[in-house]
Design a protein around this motif. Sequence first.
Motif, PDB file in Angstrom:
ATOM      1  N   ILE A   1     -20.037  49.469 -99.909  1.00 51.61           N
ATOM      2  CA  ILE A   1     -18.979  49.285-100.911  1.00 51.61           C
ATOM      3  C   ILE A   1     -19.254  50.111-102.168  1.00 51.61           C
ATOM      4  CG2 ILE A   1     -18.498  46.930-100.126  1.00 51.61           C
ATOM      5  CD1 ILE A   1     -19.747  46.095-102.911  1.00 51.61           C
ATOM      6  N   GLU A   2     -20.234  51.017-102.095  1.00 55.67           N
ATOM      7  CA  GLU A   2     -20.645  51.751-103.293  1.00 55.67           C
ATOM      8  C   GLU A   2     -19.487  52.437-103.994  1.00 55.67           C
ATOM      9  OE1 GLU A   2     -22.160  51.754-100.445  1.00 55.67           O
ATOM     10  OE2 GLU A   2     -24.326  52.059-100.581  1.00 55.67           O
ATOM     11  N   ARG A   3     -18.568  53.016-103.225  1.00 55.08           N
ATOM     12  CA  ARG A   3     -17.522  53.843-103.835  1.00 55.08           C
ATOM     13  C   ARG A   3     -16.245  53.065-104.120  1.00 55.08           C
ATOM     14  NH1 ARG A   3     -19.175  59.064-103.598  1.00 55.08           N
ATOM     15  NH2 ARG A   3     -17.098  59.907-103.936  1.00 55.08           N
ATOM     16  N   ARG A   4     -16.290  51.777-103.898  1.00 56.14           N
ATOM     17  CA  ARG A   4     -15.076  50.997-104.189  1.00 56.14           C
ATOM     18  C   ARG A   4     -14.999  50.635-105.667  1.00 56.14           C
ATOM     19  NH1 ARG A   4     -14.163  46.264 -99.963  1.00 56.14           N
ATOM     20  NH2 ARG A   4     -12.615  45.749-101.535  1.00 56.14           N
ATOM     21  N   VAL A   5     -13.764  50.587-106.174  1.00 59.59           N
ATOM     22  CA  VAL A   5     -13.562  50.180-107.559  1.00 59.59           C
ATOM     23  C   VAL A   5     -13.740  48.666-107.653  1.00 59.59           C
ATOM     24  CG1 VAL A   5     -11.882  50.087-109.452  1.00 59.59           C
ATOM     25  CG2 VAL A   5     -12.029  52.118-108.002  1.00 59.59           C
ATOM     26  N   ILE A   6     -14.401  48.235-108.711  1.00 58.00           N
ATOM     27  CA  ILE A   6     -14.836  46.834-108.779  1.00 58.00           C
ATOM     28  C   ILE A   6     -13.663  45.862-108.709  1.00 58.00           C
ATOM     29  CG2 ILE A   6     -15.827  45.150-110.394  1.00 58.00           C
ATOM     30  CD1 ILE A   6     -17.909  47.337-111.056  1.00 58.00           C
ATOM     31  N   LYS A   7     -12.536  46.216-109.308  1.00 57.33           N
ATOM     32  CA  LYS A   7     -11.435  45.253-109.317  1.00 57.33           C
ATOM     33  C   LYS A   7     -10.836  45.030-107.929  1.00 57.33           C
ATOM     34  CE  LYS A   7      -7.868  48.563-110.680  1.00 57.33           C
ATOM     35  NZ  LYS A   7      -7.022  49.005-111.807  1.00 57.33           N
ATOM     36  N   THR A   8     -11.187  45.885-106.977  1.00 60.95           N
ATOM     37  CA  THR A   8     -10.684  45.681-105.620  1.00 60.95           C
ATOM     38  C   THR A   8     -11.566  44.734-104.813  1.00 60.95           C
ATOM     39  OG1 THR A   8     -11.897  47.541-104.665  1.00 60.95           O
ATOM     40  CG2 THR A   8      -9.738  48.034-105.616  1.00 60.95           C
ATOM     41  N   LEU A   9     -12.697  44.315-105.379  1.00 59.47           N
ATOM     42  CA  LEU A   9     -13.600  43.409-104.657  1.00 59.47           C
ATOM     43  C   LEU A   9     -13.172  41.966-104.861  1.00 59.47           C
ATOM     44  CD1 LEU A   9     -17.062  44.945-105.715  1.00 59.47           C
ATOM     45  CD2 LEU A   9     -15.719  45.464-103.672  1.00 59.47           C
ATOM     46  N   SER A  10     -13.567  41.119-103.922  1.00 58.60           N
ATOM     47  CA  SER A  10     -13.311  39.688-104.099  1.00 58.60           C
ATOM     48  C   SER A  10     -14.231  39.148-105.191  1.00 58.60           C
ATOM     49  CB  SER A  10     -13.578  38.947-102.792  1.00 58.60           C
ATOM     50  OG  SER A  10     -14.971  38.921-102.546  1.00 58.60           O
ATOM     51  N   ARG A  11     -13.929  37.915-105.638  1.00 59.50           N
ATOM     52  CA  ARG A  11     -14.719  37.341-106.714  1.00 59.50           C
ATOM     53  C   ARG A  11     -16.185  37.168-106.297  1.00 59.50           C
ATOM     54  NH1 ARG A  11     -14.017  31.345-109.162  1.00 59.50           N
ATOM     55  NH2 ARG A  11     -15.705  31.463-110.640  1.00 59.50           N
ATOM     56  N   GLY A  12     -16.366  36.720-105.067  1.00 64.59           N
ATOM     57  CA  GLY A  12     -17.728  36.532-104.575  1.00 64.59           C
ATOM     58  C   GLY A  12     -18.480  37.847-104.490  1.00 64.59           C
ATOM     59  N   GLN A  13     -17.768  38.894-104.034  1.00 61.99           N
ATOM     60  CA  GLN A  13     -18.415  40.214-103.950  1.00 61.99           C
ATOM     61  C   GLN A  13     -18.789  40.711-105.346  1.00 61.99           C
ATOM     62  OE1 GLN A  13     -15.202  42.122-101.760  1.00 61.99           O
ATOM     63  NE2 GLN A  13     -16.524  42.393 -99.981  1.00 61.99           N
ATOM     64  N   GLN A  14     -17.869  40.523-106.303  1.00 56.46           N
ATOM     65  CA  GLN A  14     -18.167  40.955-107.678  1.00 56.46           C
ATOM     66  C   GLN A  14     -19.384  40.217-108.218  1.00 56.46           C
ATOM     67  OE1 GLN A  14     -14.887  41.055-110.463  1.00 56.46           O
ATOM     68  NE2 GLN A  14     -13.444  41.678-108.901  1.00 56.46           N
TER      69      GLN A  14
ATOM     70  N   ILE B   1     -29.722  50.746-105.012  1.00 60.53           N
ATOM     71  CA  ILE B   1     -28.392  50.119-104.907  1.00 60.53           C
ATOM     72  C   ILE B   1     -27.964  50.026-103.447  1.00 60.53           C
ATOM     73  CG2 ILE B   1     -25.941  50.532-105.373  1.00 60.53           C
ATOM     74  CD1 ILE B   1     -26.986  51.737-108.119  1.00 60.53           C
ATOM     75  N   THR B   2     -28.191  51.103-102.702  1.00 60.95           N
ATOM     76  CA  THR B   2     -27.823  51.083-101.286  1.00 60.95           C
ATOM     77  C   THR B   2     -28.581  49.985-100.551  1.00 60.95           C
ATOM     78  OG1 THR B   2     -27.435  53.461-101.397  1.00 60.95           O
ATOM     79  CG2 THR B   2     -27.707  52.506 -99.204  1.00 60.95           C
ATOM     80  N   VAL B   3     -29.876  49.900-100.819  1.00 63.98           N
ATOM     81  CA  VAL B   3     -30.705  48.877-100.166  1.00 63.98           C
ATOM     82  C   VAL B   3     -30.269  47.482-100.612  1.00 63.98           C
ATOM     83  CG1 VAL B   3     -33.052  47.972 -99.985  1.00 63.98           C
ATOM     84  CG2 VAL B   3     -32.663  50.440 -99.935  1.00 63.98           C
ATOM     85  N   GLY B   4     -30.053  47.329-101.918  1.00 65.78           N
ATOM     86  CA  GLY B   4     -29.698  46.016-102.470  1.00 65.78           C
ATOM     87  C   GLY B   4     -28.351  45.522-101.968  1.00 65.78           C
ATOM     88  N   LEU B   5     -27.382  46.415-101.881  1.00 69.88           N
ATOM     89  CA  LEU B   5     -26.064  45.997-101.391  1.00 69.88           C
ATOM     90  C   LEU B   5     -26.150  45.548 -99.937  1.00 69.88           C
ATOM     91  CD1 LEU B   5     -23.721  48.709-102.974  1.00 69.88           C
ATOM     92  CD2 LEU B   5     -23.854  46.288-103.564  1.00 69.88           C
ATOM     93  N   ALA B   6     -26.969  46.253 -99.164  1.00 69.86           N
ATOM     94  CA  ALA B   6     -27.132  45.850 -97.758  1.00 69.86           C
ATOM     95  C   ALA B   6     -27.797  44.476 -97.688  1.00 69.86           C
ATOM     96  CB  ALA B   6     -27.957  46.896 -97.012  1.00 69.86           C
ATOM     97  N   ALA B   7     -28.796  44.247 -98.532  1.00 67.14           N
ATOM     98  CA  ALA B   7     -29.499  42.961 -98.510  1.00 67.14           C
ATOM     99  C   ALA B   7     -28.577  41.815 -98.930  1.00 67.14           C
ATOM    100  CB  ALA B   7     -30.712  43.022 -99.433  1.00 67.14           C
ATOM    101  N   LEU B   8     -27.595  42.135 -99.767  1.00 64.40           N
ATOM    102  CA  LEU B   8     -26.657  41.103-100.217  1.00 64.40           C
ATOM    103  C   LEU B   8     -25.408  41.053 -99.342  1.00 64.40           C
ATOM    104  CD1 LEU B   8     -26.981  41.595-104.070  1.00 64.40           C
ATOM    105  CD2 LEU B   8     -27.608  39.552-102.779  1.00 64.40           C
ATOM    106  N   ASP B   9     -25.507  41.674 -98.180  1.00 64.69           N
ATOM    107  CA  ASP B   9     -24.405  41.642 -97.217  1.00 64.69           C
ATOM    108  C   ASP B   9     -23.158  42.346 -97.765  1.00 64.69           C
ATOM    109  OD1 ASP B   9     -23.492  41.092 -94.726  1.00 64.69           O
ATOM    110  OD2 ASP B   9     -22.738  39.092 -95.218  1.00 64.69           O
ATOM    111  N   LEU B  10     -23.385  43.418 -98.513  1.00 65.29           N
ATOM    112  CA  LEU B  10     -22.266  44.205 -99.048  1.00 65.29           C
ATOM    113  C   LEU B  10     -22.449  45.689 -98.710  1.00 65.29           C
ATOM    114  CD1 LEU B  10     -22.076  42.693-102.668  1.00 65.29           C
ATOM    115  CD2 LEU B  10     -20.455  42.283-100.824  1.00 65.29           C
ATOM    116  N   PRO B  11     -22.731  46.021 -97.476  1.00 68.20           N
ATOM    117  CA  PRO B  11     -23.018  47.428 -97.180  1.00 68.20           C
ATOM    118  C   PRO B  11     -21.763  48.294 -97.317  1.00 68.20           C
ATOM    119  CG  PRO B  11     -22.848  46.182 -95.151  1.00 68.20           C
ATOM    120  CD  PRO B  11     -22.764  45.186 -96.264  1.00 68.20           C
TER     121      PRO B  11
END
Lengths: 332, 393
Positions: free
Chosen positions: A131-144, A119-129
């Motif tokens: 954000i692991e501990r953030r609650v999903i509803k606080t993310l933008s639509r694109g990030q979700q 997950i850590t590697v994948g989030l970095a590859a998707l340009d989302l480094p």
Amino acid sequence: MSGDVPPDRAVQVSHLVKHYGASVAVDDLSFDVRSGEIFGLLGPNGAGKTSTIRMLLGLLVPTDGEIEVLGARDVRSVLPRIGYLPEERGLYRDVRVDDCLVYLAGLKGVPRAEARRRITVGLAALDLPGIERRVIKTLSRGQQQKVQFLATVVHRPELLIIDEPFSGLDPVNTRVLRDFLLGLRAAGTTIVMCTHQMNRIEELCDRLLMLQGGRSVLYGGVQAIRRAHSGDRVRVVLADEATASARLADLPGVAEAVPGADGVMLRLAPTTTHAALLASLAAQPELAVQRFEVYLPSLEEIFLKVAGDDDPTADPTGDPTDDPTDETGAAA
Amino acid sequence: MIRAAGRVARFEYMRHVRSKQFLGTTFGMPVFMLLIGGFAAWSGSTAQNATAHPWGYVAAGLPPAAADVLAATDLRPFTDVKTAAAALAAGTVGGYAAHDGALGFRVTAWEPLPDGVSDSLSEAIRAEALSAAPPALRAAFDEPATIVYALAAAPDHVRSADTLWATLAVAFAVPLALTLAVLFSTTLLVTAVAEEKANRLIECLATSVAPLALVGGKVVGLGLLALTQLGIWAAGAAAAAVVGLRLGVPGATVAAMPWPTVALAGIWLIGGYLVQAALVVGLGIAIGEPREAQQVAGFASLGLVLPFSLAGLLVFRPASPAAVWLSILPLTSPVAMPIRLLLSAVPLQQAVLSAALLALTAVLALWAAGAVFRWAMLRPPIRWRRRVNAALP
């Protein structure tokens, strides 16, 4: 397991039929998806794409026909090796990103520690480094959307089925996701992609299948299909641009000459061939031809032409499974 | 499949046990109930003692025993009738009582005699009468009978008055707590299922987990949540009992409570939860919209609420046919049977029949929920409110 399917086929579908009561969703559909390719599945709304995907995933039982996925007729036995991203999507809104992804990866059999690392590697590859501990509803639509995409691939599936993966993404995120998909293909993942974005099909897909009314109306390699639909149009560039249009219109076999920013587009008469026109041009060296190319229509033009046809059977592909290596199994 | 169901159960439990809903309900509900109870007790006491004006009595001519009783009350003493009448005429008292020379009082008032004043006068007359009676008779007046309460349908099982009231309290508090926990968990369950269908996550989950494992995991996970909630409430009740013992609640009363029967009620709790859970899973997946699914699930829980509305029947006629049927029918038995078990001697065959029917219903309901889940998983949501509105003229 079956020995009937060549080892390089990730999916093999034969004479698939799906009825909902009296309604026919999929009608005698046959196609295959080769291992390691990106395969486009397209068609207008209600063409039978979703029903086909759900049968590939074992969520729907076919009325008739056969399906083999990753060499297995019992699709549910290979589900841990498949990733699926539906078109309409969502996640647990009140849950942290890492908890959600670890859970979904766990359901596919990935151990917790390994899932966290991926997950850590994948989030970095998707340009989302980070954000692991953030609650999903606080993310933008694109990030979700990218988080859900990661949930689809975190278990490293051999076959990835994605429905409209780019919808709702801005150009930057579209590029990130496109590069990610190309990376997966390079790593050997087979990808079946449903989308209405024809430019994405042209850009990413090796082959495609277009459905209409539950039947195949286009099937084969993307470039082969474009060539097959090139039809009667040729683009010619002469040294003397000012008189080019008039001079070309006078050539035998030319029905129409339309000047454009990039040369003159010629529409040939039904009795003329590309080769005959080329011979005519060669016979007149004073025209000083600088460029001659058979015009390849975009997939969007082909889609609109085929999808606009009231009778899909009027432009049949034949049975592409008769020769699975035939790149030009597209409609004539 | 069991491992996958375990993962689903763990996720659902951890996801909800940290939620504000769970924490608010688990810790807020007892506080809320205590506040409601305290306010009810305070307002009842205040209403009973409230009068528009103070009242008084004439001290002159009172026998000593009666005078001692009235002197210990809030009534205002007057030296003679003339002074009391003047106060009444001035409006400073609502009325006054004067001894009539025999065994009685004469009351002169502007307003109705309050209950508290009437009780004080009765007490004064009784003290006056007993002052002339033999000592043995006085003791008999103070405690005219030794009362024991027999269990319904079991005259050999008797309890003291203190134990009876404590048992009554337990007989309602325990099923109420069980019902609240079940309703809370099943509300979360129906929301979770409908939410997953609404956002199409269910489609992804179904490519990872068999529907039966998914349903089973959710039911188990949120069942554990209900047990956690009950455990916290039980711990709170135990702490309150310890405090009560220190404050003077008789230890014998606590020890005399039918604790094994309370534990036995857990069987009906589990069965009731499984039946309710199966119902709401089916409704949630079929309806597919969290808010509408919650509303329909509320109707499904009426079976648990009905026995509370028939509390009088269960308390005073626990062996009546209606009470027996309530405790046997699977939708009402999770509440009715524990109440009957705590307040009466339930025949063994009735308890076994009730438990067996509940277990059978739970199994069938879970099987049906799995079938509905598979059927409805990919279907569009049922917009029942829109359909009802369209059907109405």
